[in-house]
Design a protein around this motif. Structure first.
Motif, short mmCIF file in Angstrom:
data_model
loop_
_atom_site.label_atom_id
_atom_site.label_comp_id
_atom_site.label_asym_id
_atom_site.label_seq_id
_atom_site.Cartn_x
_atom_site.Cartn_y
_atom_site.Cartn_z
N SER A 136 -8.77 2.85 -3.78
CA SER A 136 -8.54 1.69 -4.83
C SER A 136 -9.02 1.45 -6.17
N GLY A 160 -10.82 -4.44 -1.45
CA GLY A 160 -9.32 -3.86 -1.28
C GLY A 160 -9.45 -2.31 -1.39
N ASP A 172 -1.61 0.47 -3.16
CA ASP A 172 -2.14 1.11 -2.54
C ASP A 172 -2.63 0.11 -1.28
N GLU A 173 -2.23 1.00 -0.32
CA GLU A 173 -1.73 0.19 0.94
C GLU A 173 -0.73 -0.42 0.95
MG LIG Z 1 -8.95 0.58 -1.15
#
Ligand SMILES: [Mg+2]
Ligand SMILES: Nc1ncnc2c1ncn2[C@@H]1O[C@H](COP(=O)(O)OP(=O)(O)OP(=O)(O)O)[C@@H](O)[C@H]1O
Lengths: 279, 271
Positions: B62, A279, B179-180
């Motif tokens: 992140s 992520g 986050d996205e």
């Molecule tokens: Mg990321």
């Protein structure tokens, strides 16, 4: 964060229930697996029972055959309960790692004690239930004679053992935090060691010195010998008071100790980025 | 908008230990290496408003979100959320935040509602109106009415992502770490999410940190955009200011220019 107001307490209770409910829902969804596991613990208990029968046939201590059988069966039944609690709790953490929910659970505004208690309590209740089913099958199959056993006293020992068991459960939950890849295997290894030293199938006295010391430190040892005393040796509740006290005292050390170790492992995981990487 | 500070970072750095094996070294020999994710970073985000964080892959976005989410401890420096230190006062910080990550993270065998109820219990919002609120959120995100009782594993990736967004909104965080959130959503779904975010801002004060690779989205939603690389702030300003400052028509060109320049700088440094 040390004093708990009433609404905060209600929130923690709700969260505690949330963890147990989540585990229950998972068990429901994976019921086929659960049936397999139940089958597995049933056959392992039965095979120990038949081991005793075999020893009887082979002429070993034929006089005490029923006693031997009950001795071994109590060991195997209790072990299947204790090990299932241990596995379920460490599994509850590694499971979250596969599902990827672990960061969400650790980010939630809930005390770690609540989190771990919720998981441990569910594992204990569920483990007791499974063991009761196995017991219900084993009693008629081996024509176990429990007429001279003090079941109430044995239950009291089992109940007191819950407290240190929660502590051991918390320690089991630490393992998958330490190593994302090897945590489950580590839990297996620790379980195997507990089986070796806790007097599940033999008295501690047969072990070499250092293992005996380890066995004396394990609350499982006292749980097993206490329950055997109640079922086999005609002991009653009054005789069990020292054991009950010892188990509770061990719990009083193991639960806070487990929390401290868990807190350390959580801190380490956050330092090294072990909770989750992508992520 | 008031002058409260939502996020404050001073000198926050983070690196990760990695192990390196030489191409022809012995199999047991590993060298310890440090992968820098964030160089010492200073940042202040006032309460209210959307701050877009853009940057190339691996630039530490992140990592920054995780530090604020109390999921990573900074190696040095200090970070606080609404004045609460993310390490020393982590339990208090957690009451104010929630996060949506790139992967929707759920118990996949459990139904959508079971997952939501679990989250609601952890955040103390599992009252009798919880289901109704979740239904409303899902409706606004354009999810079909029967979604709530379906197992998560039967939902598409985009649908799961929307459920993750609904989950984060349900807990009414004051600081929302996205986050996205729209990666993997179709254009219509992206708009629905963006619209929900806008209406959320109208309804109550919320501070949003939005990491995204969709620069049009960053331009459309953000009051302020920060471009990161290795934890260094390469640019900081409103989308219009950035375009003007770098003489580019849109954020994408700004991104190209800045990331191209940092590549060139890297080459210079390594020479
Ligand atoms: Mg990321
Ligand atoms: N838990 C971890 N363990 C080891 N290295 C990590 C970890 N998390 C991040 N990194 C490394 O730190 C750097 C920054 O990663 P980060 O995930 O913050 O980047 P990002 O800006 O979010 O990238 P992307 O746009 O691809 O999501 C990367 O080089 C990554 O490999």
């Amino acid at each position: 964060m040390t004093r708990l107001e009433l609404p905060a307490l209600r929130h923690e209770a709700d969260a505690l229930w949330g963890f147990a409910e989540r585990q229950f829902n998972l068990v429901k969804r994976y019921w086929a697996w659960e049936v397999l596991w139940l089958f597995y613990s049933l056959v392992s208990v039965l095979s120990i029972g038949y081991l005793a029968s075999g020893l009887g046939l082979a002429g070993f201590s034929a006089r005490d055959f029923h006693r031997t059988q009950l001795y071994l069966l109590v060991g195997s039944l209790l072990w299947s309960y204790l090990s299932s609690v241990f596995t379920d709790v460490s599994f509850a953490i590694s499971w979250e790692r596969w599902e990827g929910t672990i960061e969400y659970t650790f980010m939630a505004p809930v005390r770690r004690l609540t989190h771990l208690l919720g998981i441990c309590l569910f594992a204990i209740v569920y483990g007791l239930l499974r063991s009761a089913i196995v017991l219900a099958i084993a009693i008629p199959l081996f024509k176990l004679d429990l007429s001279r056993s003090d079941l109430l006293a044995a239950s009291a020992v089992l109940a007191a053992a819950t407290v240190p068991l929660v502590g051991i459960g918390i320690l089991a939950a630490v393992l998958p935090l330490l190593s994302p890849e090897k945590g489950d295997q580590m839990a297996m290894a620790v379980q195997g060691f507990l089986l070796l030293v806790s007097g599940v199938y033999y008295p501690l006295s047969v072990l070499p010195g250092p293992f005996q010391v380890a066995g004396r430190l394990s609350p499982l040892t006292y749980t097993l010998s206490g329950i055997r005393d109640c079922l086999l040796n005609g002991h009653h509740l009054g005789d069990m008071l020292p054991t009950l006290g010892l188990l509770l005292a061990m719990g009083a050390v193991l639960i806070p100790g487990g929390l401290v170790v868990f807190g350390w492992a959580e801190g380490r995981a956050k330092q090294l980025g072990l909770l989750k990487r992508s992520g | 908008m008031n002058e409260k500070t939502a996020v404050s970072l001073s000198g926050v750095a983070k690196g990760f230990r990695t192990w390196k094996r030489g191409p022809n070294g012995a199999w047991w020999r590993r060298r310890r290496d440090l992968k820098v994710a964030l160089e010492p970073l200073d940042l202040n985000v006032p309460a209210g408003g959307v701050t877009g964080i853009i940057g190339p892959n691996g630039s530490g976005k992140s990592t920054l979100i995780r530090i604020l989410g109390t999921l990573l401890t900074p190696d040095s420096g200090s970070a606080s959320v609404f004045g609460l230190d993310v390490v020393a006062q982590a339990p208090s910080v957690r009451r104010h935040i929630n996060r949506v990550s790139v992967e929707a993270s759920f118990f996949k065998e459990l139904s959508c509602w079971e997952n939501m109820l679990y989250a609601a219990r952890l955040y103390g919002s599992a009252d009798s109106g919880a289901r109704r609120r979740v239904e409303q959120l899902m409706e606004r995100l354009g999810l079909p009415g029967d979604t709530l009782d379906r197992p998560m594993k039967q939902l598409s990736r985009g649908q799961q992502q929307k459920v993750a967004i609904a989950r984060s909104f349900m807990t009414t965080p004051s600081l929302l770490l996205l986050d996205e959130p729209t990666t993997g959503l179709d254009p219509r779904s992206k708009r629905e999410v963006q619209e929900l975010l806008r209406s959320l801002r109208r309804e109550r004060e919320v501070t949003v940190l939005l990491c995204t690779h969709d620069l049009d989205e960053a331009a459309a939603l953000s009051d302020r955009v920060i471009m990161l690389d290795y934890g260094k702030v390469l640019a900081d300003g409103t989308p219009a200011e950035l375009c003007e400052r770098f003489g580019q028509p849109d954020l994408e060109e700004v991104f190209m220019q800045l990331s191209g320049r940092s590549l060139a700088e890297d080459e210079e440094e390594s020479e």
